[in-house]
Design a protein around this motif. Structure first.
Motif, PDB file in Angstrom:
ATOM      1  N   PHE A 236     -17.895 -48.338 -27.855  1.00  0.00           N
ATOM      2  CA  PHE A 236     -18.458 -49.656 -28.154  1.00  0.00           C
ATOM      3  C   PHE A 236     -19.442 -50.079 -27.061  1.00  0.00           C
ATOM      4  O   PHE A 236     -20.531 -50.593 -27.345  1.00  0.00           O
ATOM      5  N   GLN A 237     -19.095 -49.818 -25.798  1.00  0.00           N
ATOM      6  CA  GLN A 237     -19.996 -50.151 -24.691  1.00  0.00           C
ATOM      7  C   GLN A 237     -21.316 -49.398 -24.799  1.00  0.00           C
ATOM      8  O   GLN A 237     -22.385 -49.965 -24.534  1.00  0.00           O
ATOM      9  N   VAL A 238     -21.244 -48.124 -25.164  1.00  0.00           N
ATOM     10  CA  VAL A 238     -22.461 -47.330 -25.307  1.00  0.00           C
ATOM     11  C   VAL A 238     -23.339 -47.903 -26.415  1.00  0.00           C
ATOM     12  O   VAL A 238     -24.572 -48.018 -26.267  1.00  0.00           O
ATOM     13  N   GLN A 239     -22.739 -48.288 -27.532  1.00  0.00           N
ATOM     14  CA  GLN A 239     -23.507 -48.853 -28.648  1.00  0.00           C
ATOM     15  C   GLN A 239     -24.149 -50.177 -28.258  1.00  0.00           C
ATOM     16  O   GLN A 239     -25.316 -50.438 -28.586  1.00  0.00           O
TER      17      GLN A 239
ATOM     18  N   ARG B 197     -15.573 -42.330 -20.655  1.00  0.00           N
ATOM     19  CA  ARG B 197     -16.718 -43.057 -21.208  1.00  0.00           C
ATOM     20  C   ARG B 197     -17.522 -42.172 -22.149  1.00  0.00           C
ATOM     21  O   ARG B 197     -17.868 -41.038 -21.819  1.00  0.00           O
ATOM     22  N   ALA B 198     -17.803 -42.693 -23.314  1.00  0.00           N
ATOM     23  CA  ALA B 198     -18.584 -41.954 -24.305  1.00  0.00           C
ATOM     24  C   ALA B 198     -19.962 -41.613 -23.742  1.00  0.00           C
ATOM     25  O   ALA B 198     -20.612 -42.443 -23.110  1.00  0.00           O
ATOM     26  N   GLY B 199     -20.396 -40.364 -23.964  1.00  0.00           N
ATOM     27  CA  GLY B 199     -21.715 -39.936 -23.503  1.00  0.00           C
ATOM     28  C   GLY B 199     -21.781 -39.551 -22.042  1.00  0.00           C
ATOM     29  O   GLY B 199     -22.839 -39.156 -21.553  1.00  0.00           O
ATOM     30  N   SER B 200     -20.653 -39.640 -21.311  1.00  0.00           N
ATOM     31  CA  SER B 200     -20.629 -39.320 -19.882  1.00  0.00           C
ATOM     32  C   SER B 200     -20.529 -37.805 -19.688  1.00  0.00           C
ATOM     33  O   SER B 200     -20.213 -37.063 -20.625  1.00  0.00           O
ATOM     34  N   PRO B 201     -20.775 -37.312 -18.450  1.00  0.00           N
ATOM     35  CA  PRO B 201     -20.608 -35.872 -18.199  1.00  0.00           C
ATOM     36  C   PRO B 201     -19.212 -35.364 -18.566  1.00  0.00           C
ATOM     37  O   PRO B 201     -19.075 -34.270 -19.104  1.00  0.00           O
ATOM     38  N   ALA B 202     -18.182 -36.165 -18.282  1.00  0.00           N
ATOM     39  CA  ALA B 202     -16.821 -35.730 -18.612  1.00  0.00           C
ATOM     40  C   ALA B 202     -16.630 -35.620 -20.121  1.00  0.00           C
ATOM     41  O   ALA B 202     -16.009 -34.667 -20.615  1.00  0.00           O
ATOM     42  N   ALA B 203     -17.160 -36.609 -20.862  1.00  0.00           N
ATOM     43  CA  ALA B 203     -17.038 -36.572 -22.328  1.00  0.00           C
ATOM     44  C   ALA B 203     -17.810 -35.395 -22.914  1.00  0.00           C
ATOM     45  O   ALA B 203     -17.324 -34.704 -23.816  1.00  0.00           O
ATOM     46  N   MET B 204     -19.003 -35.142 -22.405  1.00  0.00           N
ATOM     47  CA  MET B 204     -19.805 -34.027 -22.916  1.00  0.00           C
ATOM     48  C   MET B 204     -19.179 -32.680 -22.592  1.00  0.00           C
ATOM     49  O   MET B 204     -19.412 -31.683 -23.280  1.00  0.00           O
ATOM     50  N   ALA B 205     -18.340 -32.652 -21.514  1.00  0.00           N
ATOM     51  CA  ALA B 205     -17.647 -31.411 -21.169  1.00  0.00           C
ATOM     52  C   ALA B 205     -16.402 -31.210 -22.022  1.00  0.00           C
ATOM     53  O   ALA B 205     -15.771 -30.149 -21.950  1.00  0.00           O
TER      54      ALA B 205
END
Length: 445
Positions: free
Chosen positions: A251-254, A130-138
């Motif tokens: 898209f979900q984040v937007q 998921r965009a913006g999630s802890p995993a994505a930010m890592a």
């Protein structure tokens, strides 16, 4: 009906195995067993076998084995040697621990059999990050495979979840080793706060899902903002307010950040691009206001099929895997219970009969192997929790008999009576909490 039947079978098997453990060891220790009951209350069916009355009772939420004991009633002189209270403390301890041990052996046996037969599993690959999630930010991306959590090798999505729970609650960063096609292995770190709260949504909160999805719409919710905007099944999302959309999660984040705001969304339909204007509806999630359109993505069937694997082991390896799984789950159960006591894990994870019934029914629908795996897990949990040093539970009685072994005399009746009352209060409080959690999970608000 399947849920009710699965619930009855689950409890019936677990209670019978548990009580038979007490019965079998008691008989071999020379103790006279008066009653073997599955269920409590009024007997529905009874038969006599030797010294023991066997029965099925009205309330199927447990069972008991009643042994000859001078503390309960007068015992004929000829039977004094067979009275439970006259036995050596080590024999008493053996009888008490036999019930949980029987449940533990059942769990190990089921895990052994399932591993030898073969277990359907999912590769520990992030189908969607998921965009913006802890995993994505890592630094994780779709298609990354988690090969280790700390020093623990990961072979399936289930093992990943278990390893994350095992590491959760620490103040140290969580180290993951991931493999990316064409790049190789590398280490990433997740901040400790990302895995501090332990619950079944842990992977979702990290932003990880095993299900790969496309940017194509599979379903438009009737009456939703998406339907009013003119979205159709099979539309492919191309851009959001002129910005290219790299993935469905982006898209979900937007959409989530655009609650109540009109947005121009470019879609590809029948080979042509067109622009739709939609206003995401306001929705509350965990106290935050987010936007919702009412679109469901299409699962990437080829990617999903590639995720599925079957783990098969030889008899000896299957036994080792089964024992390892039983030990891991037992340890995690104890750790979770301890964290609940010190408020490091939420109390809403305590489950009652409704949750057991629902999950038993769902696992039965999924197939016999899934149901047996669930049965093993519940049997293991029953074994561990029964050994906790709480009066009323087997662990409480084990504590009394250990004290007798060390002091050379039985625990005073007054002390045991007070302990039983305190234990009963605690047990009733846990049951009330479990039923409250069940109500919140399955009764619409």
């Amino acid at each position: 009906m399947l849920t009710v039947l699965a619930f009855i079978v689950t409890l019936g098997v677990l209670v019978t195995i548990h009580e038979y453990g007490h019965y079998w060891v008691a008989k071999r220790c020379g103790v006279k067993v008066l009653t073997f009951s599955i269920g409590f209350g009024k007997p529905l069916l009874q038969w006599q076998r030797g010294d023991t009355t066997w029965q099925l009772a009205l309330l199927p939420l447990g069972g008991y084995v009643r042994m000859l004991d001078e503390r309960e009633a007068a015992v004929p002189a000829a039977d004094l040697a067979r009275s439970f209270n006259r036995q050596h403390p080590l024999k008493k301890m053996a009888v008490v621990v036999a019930g949980p041990l029987a449940n533990l052996l059942l769990a190990c046996g089921l895990y052994w059999g399932l591993n030898a037969w073969g277990v359907d599993a999912l590769r520990p690959v992030a189908g969607e990050v998921r965009a913006g999630s802890p995993a994505a930010m890592a630094g994780m991306a779709n298609g990354d495979e988690i090969v280790r959590v700390g020093d623990t090798a990961i072979v399936s999505w289930e093992r990943l979840f278990v390893a994350l729970i095992d590491e959760a609650g620490s103040d140290e960063p969580l180290r993951l080793t991931v493999h990316r096609a064409g790049v190789g292995e590398r280490q990433i770190e997740l901040p400790p706060v990302a895995v501090r709260d332990i619950n079944p949504q842990l992977l979702g909160r990290l932003g990880l899902s095993p299900v790969p999805v496309l940017k194509r719409v599979s379903q438009v919710t009737p009456g939703s903002a998406a339907e009013r905007a003119g979205f159709r099944q099979h539309d492919e999302i191309v851009a959001f307010n002129g910005q290219p959309v790299p993935s469905w999660s982006a898209f979900q984040v937007q959409v989530g950040a655009s609650a109540g705001k009109a947005a121009k969304i470019t879609v590809r339909r029948d080979g042509a691009q067109l622009e739709l204007t939609a206003t995401p509806e306001r929705s509350s999630v965990d106290g935050r206001t987010v936007g919702r359109l009412g679109l469901v993505p299409t699962v990437d069937e080829a990617g999903w099929a590639a995720q599925r694997i079957r783990l098969e082991y030889g008899p000896l390896e299957a036994l080792g895997q089964g024992l390892d799984k039983a030990w891991t789950y037992a340890r995690i159960t104890l750790v979770m219970f301890g964290r609940m006591l010190i408020a490091q894990a939420p109390l809403d994870q305590i489950s009652g009969p409704v949750t057991i019934a629902v999950y038993a029914g769902e696992s039965a629908k999924a197939g016999w192997s899934t149901y047996l795996d669930y049965l093993a897990l519940i049997s293991l949990s029953l074994a561990v929790l029964n050994l906790l040093p709480v009066p009323v539970l087997d662990g409480g009685h084990l504590l009394y008999h250990t004290a007798e072994l060390l002091t050379g005399r039985p625990v005073p009746a007054r002390v045991e009576e007070i302990g039983q009352r305190l234990g009963l209060v605690l047990l009733l409080a846990l049951m009330a909490l479990a039923l409250f959690n069940d109500f919140n999970r399955f009764v619409p608000g």
